[in-house]
Design a protein around this motif. Structure first.
Motif, PDB file in Angstrom:
ATOM      1  N   HIS A  90     -35.274  -6.388  -2.501  1.00  0.00           N
ATOM      2  CA  HIS A  90     -34.894  -5.784  -3.774  1.00  0.00           C
ATOM      3  C   HIS A  90     -35.521  -4.404  -3.939  1.00  0.00           C
ATOM      4  O   HIS A  90     -35.002  -3.568  -4.671  1.00  0.00           O
ATOM      5  CB  HIS A  90     -35.331  -6.693  -4.925  1.00  0.00           C
ATOM      6  CG  HIS A  90     -34.648  -8.037  -4.895  1.00  0.00           C
ATOM      7  ND1 HIS A  90     -33.332  -8.202  -5.259  1.00  0.00           N
ATOM      8  CD2 HIS A  90     -35.095  -9.260  -4.524  1.00  0.00           C
ATOM      9  CE1 HIS A  90     -33.000  -9.484  -5.130  1.00  0.00           C
ATOM     10  NE2 HIS A  90     -34.051 -10.147  -4.682  1.00  0.00           N
ATOM     11  N   GLU A  91     -36.631  -4.155  -3.271  1.00  0.00           N
ATOM     12  CA  GLU A  91     -37.289  -2.865  -3.371  1.00  0.00           C
ATOM     13  C   GLU A  91     -36.778  -1.949  -2.264  1.00  0.00           C
ATOM     14  O   GLU A  91     -36.533  -2.368  -1.148  1.00  0.00           O
ATOM     15  CB  GLU A  91     -38.802  -3.020  -3.252  1.00  0.00           C
ATOM     16  CG  GLU A  91     -39.409  -3.916  -4.327  1.00  0.00           C
ATOM     17  CD  GLU A  91     -40.906  -4.068  -4.130  1.00  0.00           C
ATOM     18  OE1 GLU A  91     -41.423  -3.508  -3.145  1.00  0.00           O
ATOM     19  OE2 GLU A  91     -41.543  -4.738  -4.951  1.00  0.00           O
ATOM     20  N   LYS A  92     -36.634  -0.681  -2.608  1.00  0.00           N
ATOM     21  CA  LYS A  92     -36.215   0.309  -1.635  1.00  0.00           C
ATOM     22  C   LYS A  92     -37.451   0.878  -0.947  1.00  0.00           C
ATOM     23  O   LYS A  92     -38.293   1.494  -1.588  1.00  0.00           O
ATOM     24  CB  LYS A  92     -35.420   1.422  -2.312  1.00  0.00           C
ATOM     25  CG  LYS A  92     -34.047   0.979  -2.793  1.00  0.00           C
ATOM     26  CD  LYS A  92     -33.240   2.146  -3.317  1.00  0.00           C
ATOM     27  CE  LYS A  92     -31.840   1.707  -3.739  1.00  0.00           C
ATOM     28  NZ  LYS A  92     -31.046   2.856  -4.255  1.00  0.00           N
ATOM     29  N   LEU A  93     -37.552   0.665   0.360  1.00  0.00           N
ATOM     30  CA  LEU A  93     -38.684   1.142   1.136  1.00  0.00           C
ATOM     31  C   LEU A  93     -38.211   2.197   2.123  1.00  0.00           C
ATOM     32  O   LEU A  93     -37.097   2.124   2.657  1.00  0.00           O
ATOM     33  CB  LEU A  93     -39.350  -0.010   1.893  1.00  0.00           C
ATOM     34  CG  LEU A  93     -39.961  -1.124   1.053  1.00  0.00           C
ATOM     35  CD1 LEU A  93     -40.488  -2.231   1.951  1.00  0.00           C
ATOM     36  CD2 LEU A  93     -41.089  -0.583   0.183  1.00  0.00           C
ATOM     37  N   ARG A  94     -39.061   3.167   2.362  1.00  0.00           N
ATOM     38  CA  ARG A  94     -38.766   4.207   3.334  1.00  0.00           C
ATOM     39  C   ARG A  94     -39.407   3.848   4.667  1.00  0.00           C
ATOM     40  O   ARG A  94     -40.565   3.455   4.719  1.00  0.00           O
ATOM     41  CB  ARG A  94     -39.300   5.559   2.839  1.00  0.00           C
ATOM     42  CG  ARG A  94     -38.922   6.742   3.721  1.00  0.00           C
ATOM     43  CD  ARG A  94     -39.442   8.021   3.104  1.00  0.00           C
ATOM     44  NE  ARG A  94     -40.889   8.118   3.231  1.00  0.00           N
ATOM     45  CZ  ARG A  94     -41.512   8.741   4.227  1.00  0.00           C
ATOM     46  NH1 ARG A  94     -40.797   9.316   5.192  1.00  0.00           N
ATOM     47  NH2 ARG A  94     -42.821   8.800   4.270  1.00  0.00           N
ATOM     48  N   THR A  95     -38.636   3.980   5.736  1.00  0.00           N
ATOM     49  CA  THR A  95     -39.177   3.740   7.071  1.00  0.00           C
ATOM     50  C   THR A  95     -39.901   5.005   7.515  1.00  0.00           C
ATOM     51  O   THR A  95     -39.280   6.008   7.854  1.00  0.00           O
ATOM     52  CB  THR A  95     -38.065   3.369   8.060  1.00  0.00           C
ATOM     53  OG1 THR A  95     -37.370   2.213   7.576  1.00  0.00           O
ATOM     54  CG2 THR A  95     -38.638   3.069   9.426  1.00  0.00           C
ATOM     55  N   ALA A  96     -41.233   4.941   7.505  1.00  0.00           N
ATOM     56  CA  ALA A  96     -42.026   6.137   7.760  1.00  0.00           C
ATOM     57  C   ALA A  96     -42.147   6.448   9.244  1.00  0.00           C
ATOM     58  O   ALA A  96     -42.261   7.625   9.622  1.00  0.00           O
ATOM     59  CB  ALA A  96     -43.420   5.975   7.149  1.00  0.00           C
ATOM     60  N   GLY A  97     -42.171   5.445  10.088  1.00  0.00           N
ATOM     61  CA  GLY A  97     -42.353   5.697  11.511  1.00  0.00           C
ATOM     62  C   GLY A  97     -41.784   4.589  12.359  1.00  0.00           C
ATOM     63  O   GLY A  97     -41.524   3.483  11.879  1.00  0.00           O
ATOM     64  N   ALA A  98     -41.586   4.898  13.642  1.00  0.00           N
ATOM     65  CA  ALA A  98     -41.024   3.930  14.576  1.00  0.00           C
ATOM     66  C   ALA A  98     -41.753   4.040  15.905  1.00  0.00           C
ATOM     67  O   ALA A  98     -41.940   5.137  16.441  1.00  0.00           O
ATOM     68  CB  ALA A  98     -39.532   4.160  14.771  1.00  0.00           C
ATOM     69  N   LEU A  99     -42.178   2.904  16.423  1.00  0.00           N
ATOM     70  CA  LEU A  99     -42.822   2.813  17.726  1.00  0.00           C
ATOM     71  C   LEU A  99     -41.826   2.226  18.715  1.00  0.00           C
ATOM     72  O   LEU A  99     -41.310   1.120  18.504  1.00  0.00           O
ATOM     73  CB  LEU A  99     -44.073   1.940  17.653  1.00  0.00           C
ATOM     74  CG  LEU A  99     -45.242   2.511  16.851  1.00  0.00           C
ATOM     75  CD1 LEU A  99     -46.203   1.406  16.459  1.00  0.00           C
ATOM     76  CD2 LEU A  99     -45.959   3.581  17.658  1.00  0.00           C
ATOM     77  N   LEU A 100     -41.555   2.948  19.784  1.00  0.00           N
ATOM     78  CA  LEU A 100     -40.583   2.531  20.781  1.00  0.00           C
ATOM     79  C   LEU A 100     -41.331   2.188  22.065  1.00  0.00           C
ATOM     80  O   LEU A 100     -41.654   3.068  22.869  1.00  0.00           O
ATOM     81  CB  LEU A 100     -39.555   3.643  21.026  1.00  0.00           C
ATOM     82  CG  LEU A 100     -38.891   4.238  19.777  1.00  0.00           C
ATOM     83  CD1 LEU A 100     -37.916   5.346  20.159  1.00  0.00           C
ATOM     84  CD2 LEU A 100     -38.194   3.166  18.956  1.00  0.00           C
ATOM     85  N   ALA A 101     -41.637   0.913  22.240  1.00  0.00           N
ATOM     86  CA  ALA A 101     -42.372   0.443  23.418  1.00  0.00           C
ATOM     87  C   ALA A 101     -41.370   0.012  24.483  1.00  0.00           C
ATOM     88  O   ALA A 101     -40.625  -0.953  24.299  1.00  0.00           O
ATOM     89  CB  ALA A 101     -43.293  -0.716  23.044  1.00  0.00           C
ATOM     90  N   VAL A 102     -41.352   0.734  25.599  1.00  0.00           N
ATOM     91  CA  VAL A 102     -40.403   0.484  26.682  1.00  0.00           C
ATOM     92  C   VAL A 102     -41.204   0.147  27.932  1.00  0.00           C
ATOM     93  O   VAL A 102     -41.903   0.995  28.489  1.00  0.00           O
ATOM     94  CB  VAL A 102     -39.496   1.702  26.930  1.00  0.00           C
ATOM     95  CG1 VAL A 102     -38.487   1.399  28.026  1.00  0.00           C
ATOM     96  CG2 VAL A 102     -38.790   2.110  25.642  1.00  0.00           C
ATOM     97  N   CYS A 103     -41.119  -1.099  28.375  1.00  0.00           N
ATOM     98  CA  CYS A 103     -41.855  -1.572  29.552  1.00  0.00           C
ATOM     99  C   CYS A 103     -40.840  -1.925  30.638  1.00  0.00           C
ATOM    100  O   CYS A 103     -40.331  -3.049  30.680  1.00  0.00           O
ATOM    101  CB  CYS A 103     -42.719  -2.782  29.200  1.00  0.00           C
ATOM    102  SG  CYS A 103     -43.980  -2.445  27.947  1.00  0.00           S
ATOM    103  N   LEU A 104     -40.533  -0.964  31.505  1.00  0.00           N
ATOM    104  CA  LEU A 104     -39.526  -1.154  32.543  1.00  0.00           C
ATOM    105  C   LEU A 104     -40.132  -1.228  33.944  1.00  0.00           C
ATOM    106  O   LEU A 104     -39.633  -1.958  34.798  1.00  0.00           O
ATOM    107  CB  LEU A 104     -38.487  -0.017  32.489  1.00  0.00           C
ATOM    108  CG  LEU A 104     -37.637   0.045  31.220  1.00  0.00           C
ATOM    109  CD1 LEU A 104     -36.685   1.231  31.272  1.00  0.00           C
ATOM    110  CD2 LEU A 104     -36.864  -1.240  31.020  1.00  0.00           C
ATOM    111  N   ASN A 105     -41.178  -0.437  34.198  1.00  0.00           N
ATOM    112  CA  ASN A 105     -41.805  -0.427  35.521  1.00  0.00           C
ATOM    113  C   ASN A 105     -40.736  -0.271  36.595  1.00  0.00           C
ATOM    114  O   ASN A 105     -40.582  -1.126  37.484  1.00  0.00           O
ATOM    115  CB  ASN A 105     -42.616  -1.701  35.735  1.00  0.00           C
ATOM    116  CG  ASN A 105     -43.561  -1.592  36.925  1.00  0.00           C
ATOM    117  OD1 ASN A 105     -43.812  -0.495  37.434  1.00  0.00           O
ATOM    118  ND2 ASN A 105     -44.086  -2.726  37.368  1.00  0.00           N
ATOM    119  N   LEU A 106     -40.004   0.828  36.516  1.00  0.00           N
ATOM    120  CA  LEU A 106     -38.856   1.047  37.386  1.00  0.00           C
ATOM    121  C   LEU A 106     -39.263   0.984  38.856  1.00  0.00           C
ATOM    122  O   LEU A 106     -40.280   1.531  39.265  1.00  0.00           O
ATOM    123  CB  LEU A 106     -38.231   2.410  37.079  1.00  0.00           C
ATOM    124  CG  LEU A 106     -37.682   2.586  35.654  1.00  0.00           C
ATOM    125  CD1 LEU A 106     -37.155   3.999  35.452  1.00  0.00           C
ATOM    126  CD2 LEU A 106     -36.589   1.573  35.363  1.00  0.00           C
TER     127      LEU A 106
END
Length: 294
Positions: A90-106
């Motif tokens: 019901h509350e409007k929240l702002r997404t302040a940040g995003a962590l993109l963890a990518v573990c592929l070990n190509l």
């Protein structure tokens, strides 16, 4: 429409286009009227027309009520999951940040995975096996100017891992371009903890997003542990759901892009219940001691 004088026992006749319609009014007001078209000689009983119309209205009303009932009173758990009001806040929240963890070990497959020859290869719409294009000095100078004079290594700039991280971040930026993004490419547990806690301190009470790609590490355990690397990049290190929740805090949106992701979801649900129970127990103890908690 033209009115024509009717014959004996007949009311006024009306012509509309090429068809002439005769209305029979001699049957009495207590009997339904009959419409006869002289062009075809067919008779139409108005009672049947009215009855069919009422039935159609009743069916439409029944369908409308069933649709309302579908959204307000689900008859099964499957229907309950379709209700949007269950998960929307019901509350409007702002997404302040995003962590993109990518573990592929190509180039190195995890020990519990045997990749078939015919398989999906793209990661964030980037082919890890495709040769990377080396940027020209003009492109590097332009990018350095756009990044406030940041100096970058040419070899590091066009590695497949870096290209995947940049493509993934661009896709999230289409959803929210105002959030602060941080790519954690083949990160260690220490880096993951540091970045999670730092983002929570900066975001305060605002929402964060955590994305995890585990296509290059072992599958999540039955207890919901995910895998990252050590600093030397020689071992897989498990991270429990409880640790991750304590580092990131709340509120947070999690996106799990890996096999057996339901193990992580179940672990988060279990830990959330434990945390809520502990908070409730502390509040009751504080109230009994006369201490007012925020």
């Amino acid at each position: 429409m033209t009115e024509v004088a009717g014959g004996e026992g007949l009311g006024p006749r009306h012509t509309s286009g090429v068809a002439e319609v005769i209305v029979d009014e001699s049957r009495g007001s207590h009997k339904p009227a009959v419409i006869t078209t002289t062009a075809t000689g067919a008779s139409i009983d108005l009672s049947e027309v009215i009855s069919n119309s009422l039935q159609s209205q009743h069916v439409s009303q029944t369908l409308l009520e069933s649709r309302k009932d579908f959204h307000t009173h689900p008859r099964s758990l499957a229907l309950a999951h379709l209700q949007l009001a269950d998960w929307r806040t019901h509350e409007k929240l702002r997404t302040a940040g995003a962590l993109l963890a990518v573990c592929l070990n190509l180039g190195t497959d995890p020990p519990d995975l045997v990749r078939p020859k015919e398989r999906a290869r793209l990661e964030a719409w980037v082919d890890p096996d495709a040769p990377m294009q080396v940027p020209t000095p003009e492109e590097l100078a332009l990018e350095a100017a756009n990044n406030a004079g940041a100096q970058r290594n040419v070899a590091r700039e066009r590695t497949p891992m870096k290209a995947i991280g940049e493509s993934l971040q661009r896709q999230f930026e289409h959803i929210n371009r105002h959030a602060k993004y941080r790519q954690l490419l083949d990160c260690s547990m220490e880096d993951l903890r540091k970045q999670c806690m730092g983002f929570r301190r900066a975001a305060k009470e605002e929402r964060l997003l955590f994305y995890y790609n585990g296509h290059g590490v072992p599958r999540p355990t039955t207890g919901g542990d995910i895998w990252v690397f050590n600093k030397q990049f020689t071992q897989y290190i498990p991270v429990s759901a409880m640790d991750l929740m304590s580092w990131i805090g709340t509120p947070c949106v999690y996106v799990w892009d890996c096999a057996h992701a339901m193990n992580i979801v179940h672990a988060f649900e279990k830990n959330a219940k434990i945390r809520d129970f502990e908070i409730s127990r502390i509040r009751h103890a504080a109230e009994a001691a006369g201490i007012k908690l925020p």
